[in-house]
Design an enzyme around this catalytic site. Structure first.
Site, mmCIF file in Angstrom:
data_model
loop_
_atom_site.group_PDB
_atom_site.id
_atom_site.type_symbol
_atom_site.label_atom_id
_atom_site.label_comp_id
_atom_site.label_asym_id
_atom_site.label_seq_id
_atom_site.Cartn_x
_atom_site.Cartn_y
_atom_site.Cartn_z
ATOM 1 N N HIS B 318 0.833 -1.212 0.000
ATOM 2 C CA HIS B 318 0.000 0.000 0.000
ATOM 3 C C HIS B 318 0.867 1.260 0.000
ATOM 4 C CE1 HIS B 318 -3.310 -2.726 1.026
ATOM 5 N NE2 HIS B 318 -4.099 -1.769 0.604
ATOM 6 N N THR B 319 1.777 1.348 0.943
ATOM 7 C CA THR B 319 2.654 2.520 1.032
ATOM 8 C C THR B 319 3.944 2.131 1.730
ATOM 9 O OG1 THR B 319 0.611 3.554 1.839
ATOM 10 C CG2 THR B 319 2.473 5.017 1.480
#
Lengths: 367, 482
Positions: B318-319
């Site tokens: 995701h990040t």
């Protein structure tokens, strides 16, 4: 097999037919949604929509321009006192490029005997109309080519025009401000009734001093695009054989405008167009800067009455304008004026002559 | 070109019309040309990158088909996944500015899955490089997935589809429904998240409410986007795999992950989780654990550990920040521990005679919601400290005296009403779908006097109450950045 093919063809043909109907219905619904969400305020939308209600070839004097014009040119006074059938087709900060497309649209149904062109846009320095309300003023134009033309002229990048052309992306956020009147078609012109002629009164009084300036002939260059479209307006009028009268509307902030007006006047002269600058101290008609303005730019009701009397007088003198009073075709002018003077009985010509506020009759002028 | 833009809509309509105008055999070429044009509009970097990936995938696939070599597979996957890892994480680690190719993760995962499937002998490698390109570059799925396998998508893309009115109507309905979820509700709820991030001294109910609304927003944003791309694909006769199956009806966290971002979960399950648990090290670990903790635990231990690793990777996917690590580790731990403790739960259920359904169902639903909400504290916050701080705030100052003022400061009452009614619609539709009702399909087959008002209502709701155009700052899809 062949039967199946025929049946499928029928099914698909029927689908396309229904799709077209659905698309038409959706387009109709969305057009109405644009109308509902469009703010029916003084942005110039109503005056344009209302123009389509006027009988063909019924307007003798058409005023186009900014809010100075719609607040200053009192169509009721022009009618009541001179029988001039005038219409204000103006919007806030209307640049010449909007005036141009507006005029093109109007000339489809009207053939005015004179066009009054507000000189104020000569001072605008911006190349495009970044302010939403200026572009929104084009929403009243029905002719698709003129509406798109006006919008494209307003925006710097043509892709920015899409939202305005479609309408909803720019106006749908007004849903929280909707009133029952927004759903009524045609609009009620801000409660001014169906016979309204585009004049928008300002009731406030703001005290000003007469601008002190030395009149000269120095020109300050107009914005290139304003000049381009001013020329287009003159050319259009010339092609249609309609005289244009440039108007410098009384304005306490005039000192800033002076040299731009000189430039516009010079451009106008190239086309044989003349104008009257009512800020010229040589033109005296009883306007008082201390009581006749609503704010730093706009005439108030009293100022518009005083100014329009003078304007009517000048128009009668300069152009061969018929007195339409008593003509059945112009009953809406009667209604509009009656309604307005009922609201402002003080300014009826008979009452006004003797009223102490009538400075025109007194000695003091334009202090 | 955002899928929210008018340009995209015009592009999509053009693609659909052109698709059905051409002969069946060459309809895939329309998809290819459309996808190439879509990619080109995103910048030359995007089209260059995806073309390079497609070339490696196509050539690698043919090579793997000829010689099944683990080394070759590794050599092909390293540049494929390596480029994605570098482009995604190098800017975060170094602070360097880099242009991410559109749909980077989605087409990288898809190409990696293709190579592994060819290696496993599950499919034949595609001989035509353009067809291979289309498989990973199919334009509707570039914005935010789904991540499809060749089996799911490949043949659908290459087989020309006949025009079917029901598909078109059903797809159009799904597309509108997606826009409704995204523009009318999700983007409207964005303000509630901003209020949480920028607020201080917030009462507990406000924080909890904000986190719940963020969770709903995330679902509507992501699933709305998926509905748009699935709807468009359906109009072309192509059925993309489902990415969401009403995740908030899940009664356990593992079920939630089988309903949320399904294709991502499926990809990690197929290409990482199973290999991890069945590799030599996994089997060895299982044997070791059996000796140490007993047979039952030993059997589950490698899977639990692999689950933890997979969720850590999903989090980091995701990040590249610590929040993502906390988010992934949390779900990995919850899933792993619940797997290890499953025998204990089973014994408890039998001993206490607890049913799985009936009155237990809502309790399980609440428990799952609670566990999911805990993770969401780290999904939108800027760092773990902020997440923990908001978590603490949830249990403090449950004072409702400023309710009206606080909620009005976030949004006007009318906005709350619109968002509330929108959520109610979604809930009704989701309940119907949960009961196996294909709402879009049924609407497509319904009489026009039912279908037309429904569609017109959706269109009017979107254009009137959607967050777009002047006066609004519409948010991009939350999952576009991946």
């Amino acid at each position: 097999m062949a039967e199946q093919t025929v049946s499928r063809r029928k099914k698909i043909a029927f689908f396309w037919l229904r799709l077209v109907c659905f698309a038409l219905l959706t387009a109709l619904l969305l057009s109405y949604a644009v109308y509902v969400f469009t703010p029916k305020s003084d942005y110039g939308i109503c005056s344009m929509m209302n123009l389509y209600r006027q009988p063909d070839d019924s307007i003798d004097v058409l005023a186009v321009g900014t809010s100075l014009a719609y607040a200053g040119i009192n169509t009721n006074v022009l009618w009541e006192e001179y029988g001039i059938a005038a219409y204000d087709l103006c919007s806030a900060e209307q640049p010449f490029w909007v005036s141009y497309y507006t005029l093109r649209e109007v000339l489809k149904t009207q053939r005015p005997k004179v066009i009054l062109l507000d000189a104020k846009p000569a001072i605008y320095t911006r190349d495009y109309s970044k302010r939403g309300r200026t572009i929104l003023s084009t929403f009243g134009i029905r002719g698709i080519e003129n509406r798109i033309g006006a919008i494209l002229a307003c925006v710097e990048k043509s892709r920015d025009a899409l939202g305005y052309i479609l309408g909803l992306p720019e106006v749908h956020s007004n849903y929280s401000k909707l009133t029952a009147n927004d759903f009524v078609f045609p609009p009620d012109n801000g409660s001014r009734g169906a016979s309204w002629k585009g004049y928008i009164e300002s009731d406030q009084v703001e005290h000003h001093q007469k601008p002190s300036l030395v009149f000269n002939t120095v020109r300050r260059n107009m914005n290139d695009r304003e000049e381009e479209y001013a020329r287009k307006i003159f050319e259009l009028a010339q092609a249609e054989g309609i005289p244009v009268l440039l108007l410098g509307l009384p304005n306490p902030d005039y000192a800033n405008d002076h040299m731009y007006y000189n430039a516009l006047w010079a451009v106008a002269e190239e086309y044989g167009v003349h104008g009257i600058n009512y800020n010229d101290p040589g033109i005296r008609f009883g306007l008082r800067y201390s009581s006749d303005f609503a704010d730093w730019q706009h005439l108030n009701v009293k100022g518009s009455v005083t100014f329009s009397r003078k304007l009517g007088e000048d128009l009668k003198m300069l152009f061969d304008l018929p007195d339409r009073r008593g003509d059945a075709k112009y009953i809406s002018y009667d209604e509009c004026a009656r309604q307005w003077f009922d609201q402002y009985p003080l300014f009826e010509s008979s009452a006004w002559e003797e009223h102490p506020l009538n400075w025109f009759a007194g000695e003091e002028e334009m202090p | 070109m955002s899928i929210l833009s008018l340009e995209f809509l015009a592009f999509a309509v053009g693609a659909v019309l052109l698709y059905y105008c051409l002969p069946l055999k060459i309809r895939w070429v329309v998809l290819l040309a459309g996808s190439a044009a879509y990619m080109a509009l995103a910048g030359w970097q995007s089209i260059a990158h995806i073309s390079a990936v497609a070339l490696v995938m196509w050539g690698g696939g043919l090579a793997l088909q000829r010689k099944k070599s683990r080394l070759l597979l590794a050599l092909l996957l390293i540049p494929d996944l390596g480029a994605m890892i570098f482009l995604k994480y190098w800017p975060a680690l170094s602070g360097a500015a880099m242009i991410l190719p559109l749909g980077l993760s989605y087409f990288t995962f898809q190409s990696a899955g293709y190579l592994i499937d060819v290696y496993r002998g599950k499919m034949q490698a595609q001989k035509n490089p353009l067809k291979a390109w289309l498989f990973i570059g199919y334009f509707p799925q570039l914005a935010q997935g789904p991540i499809s396998t060749w089996k799911e998508l490949g043949s659908q893309l290459l087989t020309g589809h006949r025009f079917e009115p029901e598909n078109t109507v059903s797809g159009f309905t799904l597309l509108l429904w997606g826009y409704f979820k995204k523009l009318v509700i999700a983007d409207r709820l964005a303000k509630t998240t901003d209020a949480l991030i920028n607020g201080s001294g917030l009462p507990g109910w406000f924080v909890l409410g904000g986190v719940i609304l963020y969770t709903i927003r995330l679902y509507l944003d992501f699933s709305g986007g998926m509905d748009v791309v699935r709807g468009l694909s359906r109009m072309l006769g192509i059925e993309l795999p489902e990415n969401f199956r009403r995740p908030f009806f899940a009664r356990s966290v593992s079920e939630y992950w089988r309903r949320w971002h399904i294709t991502l979960g499926a990809w990690f399950r197929s290409y990482l989780l199973y290999p991890l648990t069945t590799c030599r090290a996994g089997i060895g670990l299982g044997k070791f654990a059996s000796g140490a903790f007993g047979k039952k635990t030993g059997r589950t231990f490698p899977s639990a550990l692999a689950t933890l690793v997979v969720f850590l990777l999903i989090g980091v996917w995701h990040t590249a920040n610590w929040n993502a690590v906390v988010y992934g580790a949390y779900f990995g731990l919850v899933m792993g521990v619940s797997m290890l403790l499953e025998p204990l739960w089973k014994t408890m259920r039998t001993t206490l005679n607890l049913p799985r359904e009936g009155w237990m169902a809502p309790l399980r639903l609440i428990r799952t919601w609670g566990l999911i909400l805990l993770a969401q504290y780290f999904a939108f916050t800027l760092n773990p400290e902020m997440g923990f701080s908001l978590l603490r705030s949830t249990f403090q100052a449950w004072d409702f005296s400023g309710f009206a003022v606080r909620t009005a400061a976030v949004m006007e009452p009318l906005e709350w009403i619109i968002a509330g009614i929108g959520c109610l619609f979604v809930l009704i539709v989701d309940i119907l779908c949960e009961k196996k009702t294909d709402v879009c399909g049924r609407l497509a087959k319904a009489h026009f006097y039912i279908r037309w008002p429904a569609l017109l209502f959706l269109i009017l709701a979107i254009v009137s109450f959607g967050i777009y155009g002047s006066g609004y700052d519409g948010a991009a899809f939350l999952y576009t950045q991946f």
